[in-house]
Design an enzyme around this catalytic site. Sequence first.
Site, short mmCIF file in Angstrom:
data_model
loop_
_atom_site.label_atom_id
_atom_site.label_comp_id
_atom_site.label_asym_id
_atom_site.label_seq_id
_atom_site.Cartn_x
_atom_site.Cartn_y
_atom_site.Cartn_z
N ARG A 120 0.79 -1.23 0.00
CA ARG A 120 0.00 0.00 0.00
C ARG A 120 0.82 1.28 0.00
O ARG A 120 0.30 2.34 -0.35
CB ARG A 120 -0.93 0.01 1.23
CG ARG A 120 -1.92 -1.12 1.26
CD ARG A 120 -2.87 -1.08 0.10
NE ARG A 120 -3.58 -2.34 -0.07
CZ ARG A 120 -3.90 -2.89 -1.23
NH1 ARG A 120 -3.56 -2.28 -2.35
NH2 ARG A 120 -4.55 -4.03 -1.28
N ARG A 181 2.98 -14.86 -2.78
CA ARG A 181 2.68 -14.32 -1.46
C ARG A 181 3.12 -15.31 -0.37
O ARG A 181 3.25 -14.92 0.80
CB ARG A 181 1.19 -14.03 -1.32
CG ARG A 181 0.67 -13.00 -2.31
CD ARG A 181 -0.85 -12.99 -2.35
NE ARG A 181 -1.42 -12.55 -1.10
CZ ARG A 181 -2.72 -12.67 -0.79
NH1 ARG A 181 -3.55 -13.27 -1.64
NH2 ARG A 181 -3.17 -12.23 0.37
N LYS A 211 -2.01 -15.05 8.36
CA LYS A 211 -3.16 -15.44 7.54
C LYS A 211 -2.72 -16.49 6.50
O LYS A 211 -1.53 -16.58 6.21
CB LYS A 211 -3.77 -14.21 6.86
CG LYS A 211 -2.82 -13.46 5.90
CD LYS A 211 -3.47 -12.21 5.36
CE LYS A 211 -2.60 -11.55 4.31
NZ LYS A 211 -3.15 -10.26 3.84
N HIS A 212 -3.66 -17.32 5.99
CA HIS A 212 -5.09 -17.33 6.18
C HIS A 212 -5.44 -18.68 6.82
O HIS A 212 -5.46 -19.69 6.11
CB HIS A 212 -5.83 -17.21 4.86
CG HIS A 212 -5.42 -16.05 4.02
ND1 HIS A 212 -4.28 -16.07 3.22
CD2 HIS A 212 -5.98 -14.82 3.85
CE1 HIS A 212 -4.18 -14.91 2.57
NE2 HIS A 212 -5.20 -14.14 2.93
N HIS A 224 -11.75 -15.27 -3.40
CA HIS A 224 -12.37 -14.04 -3.88
C HIS A 224 -13.49 -14.35 -4.88
O HIS A 224 -14.43 -13.57 -5.03
CB HIS A 224 -11.33 -13.14 -4.58
CG HIS A 224 -10.29 -12.59 -3.66
ND1 HIS A 224 -9.16 -13.30 -3.32
CD2 HIS A 224 -10.20 -11.40 -3.01
CE1 HIS A 224 -8.42 -12.57 -2.51
NE2 HIS A 224 -9.02 -11.42 -2.30
N ASP A 294 -11.32 -12.89 7.30
CA ASP A 294 -11.00 -12.31 6.00
C ASP A 294 -12.19 -11.45 5.59
O ASP A 294 -13.22 -11.41 6.27
CB ASP A 294 -10.71 -13.43 4.99
CG ASP A 294 -9.80 -12.98 3.85
OD1 ASP A 294 -9.63 -11.75 3.64
OD2 ASP A 294 -9.26 -13.85 3.14
#
Length: 366
Positions: A120, A181, A211-212, A224, A294
């Site tokens: 970010r 990731r 996570k997760h 998703h 999540d």
Amino acid sequence: MLAATFHQEVAPRLGLPDVAAPAGSRDGGQAQAAAPTDPCAPVIAGLSTRQQLAQLLQVGVKPENSEDAVAIVTAEQVGGIFIGGDAPGLLTGGALALVRAVSKLPITVSVDDEGGRVQRIDAMDGPLPSARAMVAANSPEQVRELAKTRGGQLRARGVTMDLAPVVDTSAQADDTVIGDRSWSADPAVARAYAAAFAAGLRDAGVQPVLKHFPGHGNASGDSHQGLVATPPLAELKTNDLVPYQDIQSYGPIAVMVGHLDVPGLTDGTPATLSPAAYQLLRTEYAFDGVVMTDDLGAMKAVTNLVDLPEAVRQALAAGADVALWSNGGRVGEVLDGLEQALGNGGLAKERVSDSLHRVLRSKGAC
């Protein structure tokens, strides 16, 4: 002069030690143990029932400026906000100070800054490599330093929680849902590097979130896009769940539960809405920190099954301490539903109390 008066008033001035009450006193000579006190009780007493419930919410806000966040916190006193996207406004110019000024309690400010595809502040503070790339080029000690630097940058911008590191094990291609990731397909390597990254964030004063849970890296697809299945629970315990063993050794962390159907555990229900998943984390893995969901508002694994207010209720009733939705909005509607659930038995008061204590303690509010 009475002996009790001497010991209470004179002895301290003379530097004499205190003594137990003499035999024959009204307590029969038995020392009275002080009743345990709850340091969170006065904080909770200062909140309405609706505000107590709001502390269990982490809500996405518009990242361009402080207006949306200030409005949400002013109206409902939510416990946390999530800043997604790449617009830097809310992370610059002291904008978050305006948000904190309208919050009665310390407010959690979270981002998902893992490195690689998910970060970010790269446009402002420079890029961070993906987990897989960091393993290829660095030792765990070096990764801890990278995370400490990144955590310092986040903290300087007002962030208090990073939804990282990923502890999913995966050998899948870089561009798959977990892919690069993941630190490694080897759970021991994944654990070592994730622990280093978490320690670096904590060194900088940012709360890490593993996570997760219970493991997305070997699931059948992308949560998703819809509900996905993991390997059976027995197989997860030999691979995906290994990084959660001896979880206390990570130090103070939070854990995010994924929208994952685990054969032998959740039986067709996303783990985020499954009491069995939270029970596994609390009992077999002995985790007593904050557990969050999540994204309940923008991931089809949940949104295809249930609307947001009911998803939040089910998650909290199942065992989550914090319900997250990144797309914001509907806070009043969610809280209306939670208040109603408290009244009709759809959400137990004890369940709310347990989570509220964990959340307040994690933020240093009590």
